[in-house]
Each structure stands twice: as structure tokens, then as C-alpha cells.
Design a protein around this motif. Structure first.
Motif, PDB file in Angstrom:
ATOM      1  N   ALA A 192      40.592 -53.337  76.562  1.00  0.00           N
ATOM      2  CA  ALA A 192      39.658 -52.223  76.348  1.00  0.00           C
ATOM      3  C   ALA A 192      39.692 -51.269  77.538  1.00  0.00           C
ATOM      4  N   VAL A 193      39.786 -51.815  78.747  1.00  0.00           N
ATOM      5  CA  VAL A 193      39.888 -50.980  79.946  1.00  0.00           C
ATOM      6  C   VAL A 193      41.169 -50.149  79.906  1.00  0.00           C
ATOM      7  N   ILE A 194      42.271 -50.790  79.583  1.00  0.00           N
ATOM      8  CA  ILE A 194      43.570 -50.094  79.561  1.00  0.00           C
ATOM      9  C   ILE A 194      43.569 -48.996  78.506  1.00  0.00           C
ATOM     10  N   ILE A 195      43.087 -49.303  77.317  1.00  0.00           N
ATOM     11  CA  ILE A 195      43.069 -48.306  76.235  1.00  0.00           C
ATOM     12  C   ILE A 195      42.129 -47.154  76.585  1.00  0.00           C
ATOM     13  N   ALA A 196      40.976 -47.456  77.184  1.00  0.00           N
ATOM     14  CA  ALA A 196      40.044 -46.394  77.585  1.00  0.00           C
ATOM     15  C   ALA A 196      40.671 -45.483  78.640  1.00  0.00           C
ATOM     16  N   GLN A 197      41.460 -46.043  79.555  1.00  0.00           N
ATOM     17  CA  GLN A 197      42.144 -45.222  80.554  1.00  0.00           C
ATOM     18  C   GLN A 197      43.150 -44.292  79.878  1.00  0.00           C
ATOM     19  N   VAL A 198      43.858 -44.796  78.889  1.00  0.00           N
ATOM     20  CA  VAL A 198      44.813 -43.961  78.151  1.00  0.00           C
ATOM     21  C   VAL A 198      44.059 -42.871  77.381  1.00  0.00           C
ATOM     22  N   LEU A 199      42.955 -43.246  76.741  1.00  0.00           N
ATOM     23  CA  LEU A 199      42.131 -42.255  76.033  1.00  0.00           C
ATOM     24  C   LEU A 199      41.626 -41.174  76.979  1.00  0.00           C
ATOM     25  N   LYS A 200      41.251 -41.578  78.189  1.00  0.00           N
ATOM     26  CA  LYS A 200      40.762 -40.640  79.204  1.00  0.00           C
ATOM     27  C   LYS A 200      41.816 -39.566  79.484  1.00  0.00           C
ATOM     28  N   PHE A 201      43.076 -39.974  79.580  1.00  0.00           N
ATOM     29  CA  PHE A 201      44.175 -39.034  79.809  1.00  0.00           C
ATOM     30  C   PHE A 201      44.249 -38.014  78.676  1.00  0.00           C
ATOM     31  N   PHE A 202      44.187 -38.499  77.420  1.00  0.00           N
ATOM     32  CA  PHE A 202      44.324 -37.602  76.279  1.00  0.00           C
ATOM     33  C   PHE A 202      43.093 -36.713  76.086  1.00  0.00           C
ATOM     34  N   VAL A 203      41.908 -37.234  76.364  1.00  0.00           N
ATOM     35  CA  VAL A 203      40.693 -36.404  76.287  1.00  0.00           C
ATOM     36  C   VAL A 203      40.796 -35.266  77.299  1.00  0.00           C
ATOM     37  N   LEU A 241      43.542 -34.018  78.562  1.00  0.00           N
ATOM     38  CA  LEU A 241      44.629 -33.145  78.114  1.00  0.00           C
ATOM     39  C   LEU A 241      44.127 -32.169  77.050  1.00  0.00           C
ATOM     40  N   ILE A 242      43.317 -32.655  76.116  1.00  0.00           N
ATOM     41  CA  ILE A 242      42.798 -31.803  75.034  1.00  0.00           C
ATOM     42  C   ILE A 242      41.747 -30.822  75.560  1.00  0.00           C
ATOM     43  N   TRP A 243      40.802 -31.319  76.380  1.00  0.00           N
ATOM     44  CA  TRP A 243      39.710 -30.462  76.856  1.00  0.00           C
ATOM     45  C   TRP A 243      40.160 -29.460  77.913  1.00  0.00           C
ATOM     46  N   LYS A 244      40.951 -29.926  78.866  1.00  0.00           N
ATOM     47  CA  LYS A 244      41.342 -29.066  79.997  1.00  0.00           C
ATOM     48  C   LYS A 244      42.723 -28.435  79.820  1.00  0.00           C
ATOM     49  N   ARG A 245      43.487 -28.933  78.857  1.00  0.00           N
ATOM     50  CA  ARG A 245      44.851 -28.464  78.615  1.00  0.00           C
ATOM     51  C   ARG A 245      45.721 -28.592  79.869  1.00  0.00           C
ATOM     52  N   LYS A 246      45.496 -29.699  80.592  1.00  0.00           N
ATOM     53  CA  LYS A 246      46.271 -29.996  81.801  1.00  0.00           C
ATOM     54  C   LYS A 246      46.705 -31.455  81.766  1.00  0.00           C
ATOM     55  N   VAL A 247      47.903 -31.716  82.241  1.00  0.00           N
ATOM     56  CA  VAL A 247      48.390 -33.089  82.383  1.00  0.00           C
ATOM     57  C   VAL A 247      47.987 -33.580  83.766  1.00  0.00           C
ATOM     58  N   ASP A 248      47.253 -34.679  83.807  1.00  0.00           N
ATOM     59  CA  ASP A 248      46.844 -35.278  85.073  1.00  0.00           C
ATOM     60  C   ASP A 248      47.122 -36.777  85.005  1.00  0.00           C
ATOM     61  N   LEU A 249      48.259 -37.181  85.527  1.00  0.00           N
ATOM     62  CA  LEU A 249      48.666 -38.583  85.455  1.00  0.00           C
ATOM     63  C   LEU A 249      47.790 -39.498  86.308  1.00  0.00           C
ATOM     64  N   ARG A 250      47.055 -38.923  87.254  1.00  0.00           N
ATOM     65  CA  ARG A 250      46.152 -39.734  88.086  1.00  0.00           C
ATOM     66  C   ARG A 250      45.038 -40.384  87.265  1.00  0.00           C
ATOM     67  N   LEU A 251      44.741 -39.823  86.107  1.00  0.00           N
ATOM     68  CA  LEU A 251      43.666 -40.357  85.273  1.00  0.00           C
ATOM     69  C   LEU A 251      43.947 -41.770  84.773  1.00  0.00           C
ATOM     70  N   PHE A 252      45.214 -42.176  84.792  1.00  0.00           N
ATOM     71  CA  PHE A 252      45.546 -43.535  84.375  1.00  0.00           C
ATOM     72  C   PHE A 252      45.025 -44.574  85.370  1.00  0.00           C
TER      73      PHE A 252
END
Length: 155
Positions: free
Chosen positions: A20-31, A33-44
């Protein structure tokens, strides 16, 4: 042991909590990406953001313990108590520390101008979560736990 052998054991609870932690971290990246339209790999690998992976993990773990041991068991009471402390910390203490870091960073920038390294570098500001981020993480952890318990039981 195959994955269906996890059903109804401590392995199931551990697997659900960690995944659940791992999937939430991945979801955080995509959220982001959608909201800010920026790729931020640190979010993982960082704390803070939507959804709260801490909340997803502890509620996923707690819900699985409840599904296995019963929601009136001492094991569930201990797990949910632990979850409440973690979620309170994420939305309270760590969020306040992040706000303090933002203030200190502004003060440091005003004093040292561009020489942030002189002051020891910029402090990390994204430490905690808003109550909404904690709530969404908790809802995800609950739903994921219930889904995985049903899936493992069907195997």
C-alpha cells in the motif's frame, strides 16, 4: 509458499501494508504529474503529498489485521492505535515542522541572499500532510486492504 498461502496470515498483513505504501508513492507521482504537469521523480522517495503513503500503509495493515483477527480483537486495537498515532503525526507534527522549515528558509534567503550553503543548505519543507491527504491515503489503504483480502481468499 505461493501467494495464496499468504491469506489469513501475518504475511498478508505485512504484504498489504508495505505494498500500500509503494502503490501510494506511485500514485503520488501521477497525481503530481496531472495537477502540476511536471515530472518529479523525487516523489517516489519523499514524504508529503497526495495521497499520504504513511496513512495508506498503516490503515492497510490495520484493516488486514481486522479482517484476519476480527475487528474486536486486541491485535486490531493495537494496529489501529498505531495507525492513529502515525496519521496524527503526519497531519500534525510533521506538517508543522514543514511550515517552520519554509519560514526558516525564507529568513535564511533574506539574510544570506544567494549563499544558502553558508547557512547549511535549504531545509526540506514538504514533510507532512494536509488532513485531506491523510484522509485520502487512509481511504486508499482501507479499500486496497479489503480488495487484496478478497483476492487472496479467492485464489
Amino acid at each position: 509458499m505461493n501467494i495464496s498461502g499468504f491469506y489469513g496470515t501475518g504475511y498478508e498483513a505485512l504484504f498489504v501494508g508495505i505494498s500500500a505504501v509503494i502503490i501510494a508513492q506511485v500514485l503520488k507521482f501521477f497525481v503530481h504529474l496531472i495537477w502540476k504537469r511536471k515530472v518529479d521523480l523525487r516523489l517516489f522517495t519523499t514524504t508529503g503529498g497526495m495521497p499520504s503513503s504513511h496513512s495508506a500503509g498503516v490503515i492497510g495493515l490495520s484493516t488486514t489485521v481486522g479482517l484476519i483477527c476480527g475487528f474486536s480483537s486486541i491485535e486490531f486495537a493495537m494496529a489501529i492505535g498505531y495507525a492513529l498515532v502515525v496519521m496524527y503525526d503526519a497531519a500534525g507534527v510533521r506538517r508543522a515542522a514543514g511550515k517552520q522549515a519554509a519560514c526558516l528558509n525564507k529568513i535564511i534567503m533574506d539574510i544570506y541572499k544567494q549563499e544558502l550553503k553558508e547557512a547549511g543548505g535549504k531545509l526540506k519543507e514538504l514533510l507532512g500532510h494536509t488532513p485531506m491527504q491523510v484522509l485520502v491515503g487512509a481511504i486508499f489503504g482501507f479499500a486496497y486492504s479489503y480488495y487484496m483480502h478478497q483476492l487472496l481468499g479467492a485464489l
